[in-house]
Design an enzyme around this catalytic site. Structure first.
Site, mmCIF file in Angstrom:
data_model
loop_
_atom_site.group_PDB
_atom_site.id
_atom_site.type_symbol
_atom_site.label_atom_id
_atom_site.label_comp_id
_atom_site.label_asym_id
_atom_site.label_seq_id
_atom_site.Cartn_x
_atom_site.Cartn_y
_atom_site.Cartn_z
ATOM 1 N N LYS A 187 0.790 -1.392 0.157
ATOM 2 C CA LYS A 187 0.004 0.035 -0.118
ATOM 3 C C LYS A 187 0.764 1.340 0.181
ATOM 4 O O LYS A 187 0.626 2.294 -0.751
ATOM 5 C CB LYS A 187 -0.931 0.105 1.174
ATOM 6 C CG LYS A 187 -1.832 -1.205 1.393
ATOM 7 C CD LYS A 187 -2.948 -0.759 2.499
ATOM 8 C CE LYS A 187 -2.249 -0.661 3.743
ATOM 9 N NZ LYS A 187 -1.801 -1.803 4.341
ATOM 10 N N ARG A 232 -0.477 -8.723 13.194
ATOM 11 C CA ARG A 232 -1.227 -7.766 12.520
ATOM 12 C C ARG A 232 -1.884 -8.299 11.437
ATOM 13 O O ARG A 232 -2.874 -7.804 10.963
ATOM 14 C CB ARG A 232 -0.009 -6.873 11.907
ATOM 15 C CG ARG A 232 0.596 -5.848 13.185
ATOM 16 C CD ARG A 232 1.837 -5.389 12.739
ATOM 17 N NE ARG A 232 1.719 -4.339 11.713
ATOM 18 C CZ ARG A 232 2.754 -4.140 10.581
ATOM 19 N NH1 ARG A 232 3.972 -5.136 10.759
ATOM 20 N NH2 ARG A 232 2.653 -3.523 9.736
ATOM 21 N N ARG A 280 11.215 -1.542 11.410
ATOM 22 C CA ARG A 280 10.224 -1.207 12.410
ATOM 23 C C ARG A 280 10.021 -2.082 13.507
ATOM 24 O O ARG A 280 9.963 -3.306 13.220
ATOM 25 C CB ARG A 280 9.022 -1.012 11.320
ATOM 26 C CG ARG A 280 8.563 0.403 11.041
ATOM 27 C CD ARG A 280 7.357 0.439 9.953
ATOM 28 N NE ARG A 280 6.177 -0.277 10.413
ATOM 29 C CZ ARG A 280 5.032 -0.289 9.805
ATOM 30 N NH1 ARG A 280 4.911 0.192 8.590
ATOM 31 N NH2 ARG A 280 3.907 -0.889 10.463
ATOM 32 N N ARG A 327 -9.560 0.638 8.745
ATOM 33 C CA ARG A 327 -9.161 -0.584 9.308
ATOM 34 C C ARG A 327 -10.265 -1.468 9.801
ATOM 35 O O ARG A 327 -10.157 -2.507 9.898
ATOM 36 C CB ARG A 327 -8.036 -0.396 10.232
ATOM 37 C CG ARG A 327 -6.570 -0.018 9.775
ATOM 38 C CD ARG A 327 -5.795 -1.279 9.177
ATOM 39 N NE ARG A 327 -4.620 -1.377 9.831
ATOM 40 C CZ ARG A 327 -3.495 -0.633 9.361
ATOM 41 N NH1 ARG A 327 -3.332 0.387 8.573
ATOM 42 N NH2 ARG A 327 -2.363 -0.802 9.912
ATOM 43 N N ARG A 385 11.538 -6.114 5.771
ATOM 44 C CA ARG A 385 11.623 -4.859 5.210
ATOM 45 C C ARG A 385 12.376 -4.206 6.265
ATOM 46 O O ARG A 385 12.483 -4.158 7.592
ATOM 47 C CB ARG A 385 10.018 -4.289 5.706
ATOM 48 C CG ARG A 385 9.804 -2.807 5.220
ATOM 49 C CD ARG A 385 8.400 -2.694 5.128
ATOM 50 N NE ARG A 385 7.637 -2.944 6.037
ATOM 51 C CZ ARG A 385 6.178 -2.874 5.931
ATOM 52 N NH1 ARG A 385 5.506 -2.201 4.778
ATOM 53 N NH2 ARG A 385 5.449 -2.989 7.020
#
Ligand code: AMP
Length: 208
Positions: free
Chosen positions: A16, A161, A150, A87, A121
């Site tokens: 996204k 998540r 992160r 969400r 990532r």
């Protein structure tokens, strides 16, 4: 229409952020991303506590906090792409009460690929550029040395998540599917191929 209003749905790691940046650049619209806004205000005191407490547990930050951020951003925007919002169904209903949308897109990616993307990532804290240890490592060793992960990008947190996505956000996908507004995009293709499909879907929606 020069300034479309776009909602981009997808699980964590679906791409996204990358595709929203493309959309913002191509159509000259605002990139509204609740994740970045919340990361920049992690310790903001709200009546529910700080965003940090929810984010570190991989949970959703309470709707009123997020809705307020989005409403203020939409008020200032002349066309936008929403990345990471809504969400859940209640945020979607709130959104529909404050604005209309021109396109609703859903980036579909398998769980296995999502976990692989999230766990690999890395971020460059100086430029905010996003890399992947395997798919897209930086060429400059100085950049490689300063990359950070992160807090919520570990494999365990990624699982958490994705679970929250399935429970809370998939009903939003199903809602827009049922109204006939949703366009599904194969998010497992290369970033360039996904972008080509995303742009075609938005162009078709705004020409309609
Ligand atoms: P993201 O960068 O979109 O993956 O979001 C990171 C974290 O920020 C999420 O795991 C949530 O804790 C929080 N967050 C981001 N967007 C929302 C939202 N629309 N509603 C609630 N929490 C959110």
């Amino acid at each position: 229409m020069a300034t479309p209003r776009i909602m981009l749905l997808g699980a964590p790691g679906a791409g996204k952020g990358t595709q929203s940046a493309n959309l913002a650049d191509h159509y000259g619209i605002d990139h509204i991303t609740t994740g970045d806004a919340l990361r920049a205000n992690k310790d903001m005191e709200t009546e529910y506590g700080t965003p940090r407490e929810f984010m570190e547990a991989g949970e959703l930050v309470p709707d009123p906090v997020v809705n307020e951020i989005v409403e203020a951003a939409i008020d200032e925007a002349d066309g936008f792409v929403l990345d990471g919002y809504p969400r859940n169904r209640s945020q979607a209903e709130y959104l529909e009460s404050i604005t209309d949308l021109d396109a609703v897109l859903y980036l579909e990616v398998s769980d296995e690929e999502l976990i692989h993307r999230i766990a690999g990532r890395r971020l460059d804290p100086e430029t905010n550029d996003v890399y992947h240890v395997e798919y897209n490592p930086p060429e400059d060793p100085a950049v490689e040395d300063r990359l950070v992960q992160r807090d919520d990008d570990t494999e365990e947190m990624a699982q958490e998540r994705i679970g929250v996505f399935k429970e809370s956000t998939l009903p939003v996908v199903e809602h827009f599917d049922a109204t006939g507004d949703l366009v599904r995009i194969d998010g497992e293709q290369s970033p360039a191929a996904v972008w080509s499909d995303v742009r075609a879907a938005v162009d078709a929606a705004i020409d309609a």
